[in-house]
Design a protein around this motif. Structure first.
Motif, PDB file in Angstrom:
ATOM      1  N   SER A  58      -6.666   8.329   4.535  1.00  0.00           N
ATOM      2  CA  SER A  58      -5.532   9.034   4.267  1.00  0.00           C
ATOM      3  C   SER A  58      -4.683   9.282   5.649  1.00  0.00           C
ATOM      4  N   MET A  59      -3.479   9.617   5.464  1.00  0.00           N
ATOM      5  CA  MET A  59      -2.709  10.175   6.378  1.00  0.00           C
ATOM      6  C   MET A  59      -3.510  11.390   7.247  1.00  0.00           C
TER       7      MET A  59
ATOM      8  N   MET B 164       0.682  -1.309  -0.002  1.00  0.00           N
ATOM      9  CA  MET B 164      -0.115   0.038  -0.044  1.00  0.00           C
ATOM     10  C   MET B 164       0.867   1.351  -0.023  1.00  0.00           C
ATOM     11  N   ALA B 165       0.677   2.129  -0.911  1.00  0.00           N
ATOM     12  CA  ALA B 165       1.515   3.441  -1.022  1.00  0.00           C
ATOM     13  C   ALA B 165       1.023   4.577   0.143  1.00  0.00           C
ATOM     14  N   LEU B 166       1.796   5.366   0.333  1.00  0.00           N
ATOM     15  CA  LEU B 166       1.655   6.438   1.352  1.00  0.00           C
ATOM     16  C   LEU B 166       0.340   7.285   0.757  1.00  0.00           C
ATOM     17  N   LYS B 167      -0.444   7.586   1.584  1.00  0.00           N
ATOM     18  CA  LYS B 167      -1.465   8.646   0.666  1.00  0.00           C
ATOM     19  C   LYS B 167      -1.823   9.786   1.893  1.00  0.00           C
ATOM     20  N   ALA B 168      -1.225  10.945   1.350  1.00  0.00           N
ATOM     21  CA  ALA B 168      -1.376  12.142   2.189  1.00  0.00           C
ATOM     22  C   ALA B 168      -2.974  12.363   2.297  1.00  0.00           C
ATOM     23  N   GLY B 169      -3.454  12.780   1.308  1.00  0.00           N
ATOM     24  CA  GLY B 169      -4.967  13.197   1.445  1.00  0.00           C
ATOM     25  C   GLY B 169      -4.991  14.502   0.768  1.00  0.00           C
ATOM     26  N   THR B 170      -6.275  14.668   0.397  1.00  0.00           N
ATOM     27  CA  THR B 170      -6.594  16.029  -0.194  1.00  0.00           C
ATOM     28  C   THR B 170      -8.230  16.180   0.239  1.00  0.00           C
TER      29      THR B 170
END
Length: 111
Positions: A14-15, A1-7
């Protein structure tokens, strides 16, 4: 799973959402009441900005990650590869240790 900062439009899992969830838990624990609903959008903007900054910093500095692995096995066969791995054998016990440094972080799905 890739890191997901979020929007704002892609917030789930997300983080930034993890930060908001943690903030709600800490607030509840500290104050004994749920976090007020006032200011939700401003808090989310803060969490999104922090998460994106953290992920961007990690992606820009992959050499900062250092992994050390120690393993022990019992086998008469020793297989070694190039790199900073040292292998010793004492009768049928093999002990190996190695160090590695990250070279890149996949940033394709960060935001």
């Amino acid at each position: 799973m890739a890191l997901k900062a979020g929007t704002f439009s892609n917030y789930a899992s997300s983080m930034a959402q993890a930060m908001e969830d943690a903030m709600q838990s800490v607030y509840q624990e500290r104050h004994g009441t749920p976090m007020p609903s006032a200011g939700v959008e401003d808090r989310r903007m803060l969490f999104v900005a922090i998460a994106q900054g953290v992920i961007r910093h990690l992606a820009d500095n992959p050499g900062a990650f250092h992994t050390k692995v120690n393993c022990e096995q019992s086998s008469e066969n020793i297989t070694s590869s190039n790199g900073s791995i040292s292998v010793t054998q004492d009768e049928t016990r093999v002990k190996s240790e190695g160090d590695g440094t990250g070279s890149s972080i996949d940033t394709s799905d960060l935001y």
